[in-house]
Design a protein around this motif. Structure first.
Motif, PDB file in Angstrom:
ATOM      1  N   ALA A  49       0.852  -1.187   0.000  1.00 41.43           N
ATOM      2  CA  ALA A  49       0.000   0.000   0.000  1.00 41.43           C
ATOM      3  C   ALA A  49       0.885   1.233   0.000  1.00 41.43           C
ATOM      4  O   ALA A  49       2.065   1.159   0.361  1.00 41.43           O
ATOM      5  CB  ALA A  49      -0.912   0.015   1.232  1.00 41.43           C
ATOM      6  N   TYR A  59      -2.840   3.778  -2.806  1.00 40.35           N
ATOM      7  CA  TYR A  59      -2.701   2.565  -3.629  1.00 40.35           C
ATOM      8  C   TYR A  59      -2.761   1.346  -2.716  1.00 40.35           C
ATOM      9  O   TYR A  59      -2.209   1.357  -1.607  1.00 40.35           O
ATOM     10  CB  TYR A  59      -1.358   2.586  -4.363  1.00 40.35           C
ATOM     11  CG  TYR A  59      -0.925   1.227  -4.859  1.00 40.35           C
ATOM     12  CD1 TYR A  59      -0.071   0.437  -4.102  1.00 40.35           C
ATOM     13  CD2 TYR A  59      -1.394   0.725  -6.066  1.00 40.35           C
ATOM     14  CE1 TYR A  59       0.314  -0.817  -4.539  1.00 40.35           C
ATOM     15  CE2 TYR A  59      -1.009  -0.519  -6.508  1.00 40.35           C
ATOM     16  CZ  TYR A  59      -0.155  -1.286  -5.748  1.00 40.35           C
ATOM     17  OH  TYR A  59       0.205  -2.536  -6.176  1.00 40.35           O
ATOM     18  N   TYR A  60      -3.414   0.297  -3.204  1.00 39.45           N
ATOM     19  CA  TYR A  60      -3.401  -1.001  -2.536  1.00 39.45           C
ATOM     20  C   TYR A  60      -3.096  -2.085  -3.567  1.00 39.45           C
ATOM     21  O   TYR A  60      -3.604  -2.056  -4.686  1.00 39.45           O
ATOM     22  CB  TYR A  60      -4.751  -1.332  -1.898  1.00 39.45           C
ATOM     23  CG  TYR A  60      -5.135  -0.449  -0.741  1.00 39.45           C
ATOM     24  CD1 TYR A  60      -6.109   0.530  -0.889  1.00 39.45           C
ATOM     25  CD2 TYR A  60      -4.533  -0.593   0.501  1.00 39.45           C
ATOM     26  CE1 TYR A  60      -6.479   1.344   0.162  1.00 39.45           C
ATOM     27  CE2 TYR A  60      -4.889   0.215   1.567  1.00 39.45           C
ATOM     28  CZ  TYR A  60      -5.861   1.192   1.380  1.00 39.45           C
ATOM     29  OH  TYR A  60      -6.208   1.994   2.439  1.00 39.45           O
ATOM     30  N   LYS A  65      -6.608  -5.504  -0.963  1.00 41.91           N
ATOM     31  CA  LYS A  65      -7.754  -4.598  -1.084  1.00 41.91           C
ATOM     32  C   LYS A  65      -8.943  -5.123  -0.295  1.00 41.91           C
ATOM     33  O   LYS A  65      -9.260  -6.300  -0.350  1.00 41.91           O
ATOM     34  CB  LYS A  65      -8.148  -4.435  -2.555  1.00 41.91           C
ATOM     35  CG  LYS A  65      -7.289  -3.471  -3.322  1.00 41.91           C
ATOM     36  CD  LYS A  65      -7.758  -3.347  -4.769  1.00 41.91           C
ATOM     37  CE  LYS A  65      -6.861  -2.405  -5.546  1.00 41.91           C
ATOM     38  NZ  LYS A  65      -7.243  -2.349  -6.984  1.00 41.91           N
ATOM     39  N   PHE A  68      -6.830  -4.332   4.113  1.00 41.11           N
ATOM     40  CA  PHE A  68      -5.829  -3.432   4.685  1.00 41.11           C
ATOM     41  C   PHE A  68      -6.243  -1.986   4.427  1.00 41.11           C
ATOM     42  O   PHE A  68      -6.818  -1.668   3.380  1.00 41.11           O
ATOM     43  CB  PHE A  68      -4.463  -3.662   4.060  1.00 41.11           C
ATOM     44  CG  PHE A  68      -3.793  -4.974   4.419  1.00 41.11           C
ATOM     45  CD1 PHE A  68      -4.479  -5.988   5.060  1.00 41.11           C
ATOM     46  CD2 PHE A  68      -2.457  -5.162   4.121  1.00 41.11           C
ATOM     47  CE1 PHE A  68      -3.863  -7.184   5.394  1.00 41.11           C
ATOM     48  CE2 PHE A  68      -1.807  -6.342   4.441  1.00 41.11           C
ATOM     49  CZ  PHE A  68      -2.512  -7.361   5.066  1.00 41.11           C
ATOM     50  N   THR A  69      -5.900  -1.123   5.379  1.00 35.86           N
ATOM     51  CA  THR A  69      -6.156   0.304   5.229  1.00 35.86           C
ATOM     52  C   THR A  69      -4.915   1.083   5.628  1.00 35.86           C
ATOM     53  O   THR A  69      -4.400   0.903   6.736  1.00 35.86           O
ATOM     54  CB  THR A  69      -7.332   0.756   6.100  1.00 35.86           C
ATOM     55  OG1 THR A  69      -8.506   0.007   5.752  1.00 35.86           O
ATOM     56  CG2 THR A  69      -7.617   2.241   5.893  1.00 35.86           C
ATOM     57  N   ILE A  70      -4.452   1.927   4.731  1.00 36.72           N
ATOM     58  CA  ILE A  70      -3.315   2.797   5.036  1.00 36.72           C
ATOM     59  C   ILE A  70      -3.849   4.172   5.403  1.00 36.72           C
ATOM     60  O   ILE A  70      -4.825   4.655   4.814  1.00 36.72           O
ATOM     61  CB  ILE A  70      -2.326   2.863   3.848  1.00 36.72           C
ATOM     62  CG1 ILE A  70      -1.039   3.566   4.255  1.00 36.72           C
ATOM     63  CG2 ILE A  70      -2.965   3.509   2.628  1.00 36.72           C
ATOM     64  CD1 ILE A  70       0.073   3.459   3.199  1.00 36.72           C
ATOM     65  N   LEU A  81      -0.730   1.118   8.993  1.00 36.10           N
ATOM     66  CA  LEU A  81      -1.291   0.097   8.117  1.00 36.10           C
ATOM     67  C   LEU A  81      -2.163  -0.801   8.986  1.00 36.10           C
ATOM     68  O   LEU A  81      -1.647  -1.595   9.766  1.00 36.10           O
ATOM     69  CB  LEU A  81      -0.209  -0.718   7.414  1.00 36.10           C
ATOM     70  CG  LEU A  81      -0.727  -1.716   6.392  1.00 36.10           C
ATOM     71  CD1 LEU A  81      -1.337  -0.994   5.183  1.00 36.10           C
ATOM     72  CD2 LEU A  81       0.394  -2.658   5.920  1.00 36.10           C
TER      73      LEU A  81
END
Length: 122
Positions: A49, A59-60, A65, A68-70, A81
């Motif tokens: 990411a 971007y992932y 996708k 995960f979350t940035i 993350l």
């Protein structure tokens, strides 16, 4: 020089969650794109990411996708993350890197942390 330190790795069961942090010393991260990469045993380093300085460009990798979350907190000079629904195939050393471009490969990032191990048991 930007010095990056990752934290938050560990051992978790499949389906669990971890939150990785990337903190900087020596210079603010606020103007840099930050990327998270990972390297599993016997494999090359892959992009996971990335987030630009404003948080508006993210971007992932397809493999993370929806799981995960940035995010970033520029006031705390830290990028996060959040990793949910972890799978055994997410097991790797996770690195943060600075000063590249969103979606770029690892070769475009000049500054790297030392990495933090994430192990997901089945």
């Amino acid at each position: 020089q930007v010095q990056l330190v990752e934290s938050g790795g560990g051992l978790v069961q499949a389906g669990g969650s971890l939150r990785l942090s990337c903190a900087a010393s020596g210079r603010t991260l606020n103007r840099y794109t930050i990327g998270w990469f990972r390297q599993a045993p016997g494999k090359g380093r892959e992009s996971v990411a990335a987030i630009n300085w404003s948080g508006l460009s993210i971007y992932y990798a397809d493999s993370v996708k929806g799981r995960f979350t940035i995010s970033r907190d520029n006031a705390k000079n830290t990028v996060y993350l959040q990793m949910n629904s972890l799978k055994p195939e997410d097991t790797a050393v996770y690195y943060c890197a600075a000063a590249g471009r969103v979606g770029a490969s690892d070769g475009e990032y000049p500054y790297w942390g030392q990495g933090t191990q994430v192990t997901v048991s089945s």
